[in-house]
Design a protein around this motif. Sequence first.
Motif, PDB file in Angstrom:
ATOM      1  N   THR A 188       3.209   8.797  -0.701  1.00 23.51           N
ATOM      2  CA  THR A 188       3.052  10.163  -0.211  1.00 23.51           C
ATOM      3  C   THR A 188       2.056  10.145   0.926  1.00 23.51           C
ATOM      4  O   THR A 188       1.402   9.146   1.171  1.00 23.51           O
TER       5      THR A 188
ATOM      6  N   ASP B  67       0.835  -1.205   0.000  1.00 24.00           N
ATOM      7  CA  ASP B  67       0.000   0.000   0.000  1.00 24.00           C
ATOM      8  C   ASP B  67       0.869   1.255   0.000  1.00 24.00           C
ATOM      9  O   ASP B  67       0.591   2.204  -0.728  1.00 24.00           O
ATOM     10  N   TYR B  68       1.929   1.256   0.807  1.00 20.35           N
ATOM     11  CA  TYR B  68       2.816   2.417   0.843  1.00 20.35           C
ATOM     12  C   TYR B  68       3.494   2.609  -0.514  1.00 20.35           C
ATOM     13  O   TYR B  68       3.583   3.729  -1.022  1.00 20.35           O
TER      14      TYR B  68
ATOM     15  N   ARG C  48       1.294   4.410  -2.935  1.00 23.54           N
ATOM     16  CA  ARG C  48       0.955   5.821  -2.709  1.00 23.54           C
ATOM     17  C   ARG C  48       2.186   6.692  -2.506  1.00 23.54           C
ATOM     18  O   ARG C  48       2.227   7.806  -2.971  1.00 23.54           O
TER      19      ARG C  48
END
Length: 162
Positions: free
Chosen positions: A143, A137-138, A141
């Motif tokens: 940010t 997930d990181y 994204r």
Amino acid sequence: MTYPIRVRACALILRDDSVLLVEFTDANGVHYNLPAGGVEAGESIIEAVIREAREEAAADVEVGPLAFVYEYAPHQSDHVYGATHSVHLIFDCKLKEGAVPAMPANPDPNQTGVRWIPLSELHRIVLYPNLRKQIADYAARRTGTPVFFEEHQLDKYPLPSS
């Protein structure tokens, strides 16, 4: 002085849709960890991230922003990783130019490799702590505000059969 919570500094090194992980083989089989370890006396957290990446993956890194925070509270997690309460500060790191991760000269006991694991293959490995979804997930994204995770909120692995 003894502290009730151990602070761990972790390097999240992402490149070409893969994550750099340290491989271990022991009585529980093959499993992986981020390059990470406890912050030592007289050392900043950023210094610890740099040292741990070098010690565990022979990697020279530039430490970027805090990606996320993970807490292991033994009393909330059936002491699955022992009795030491810890907070892991996981930083988005980049390899310095020319850096090539490899087995260190003095690896940790049971360390068997340093591997780039494709994010699409994370679901196939055992990663301690089980931050596979959070890393993916990181990476998608990269940010925003860091996220805080507690061990008892993560998916559990099945218990090994005897």
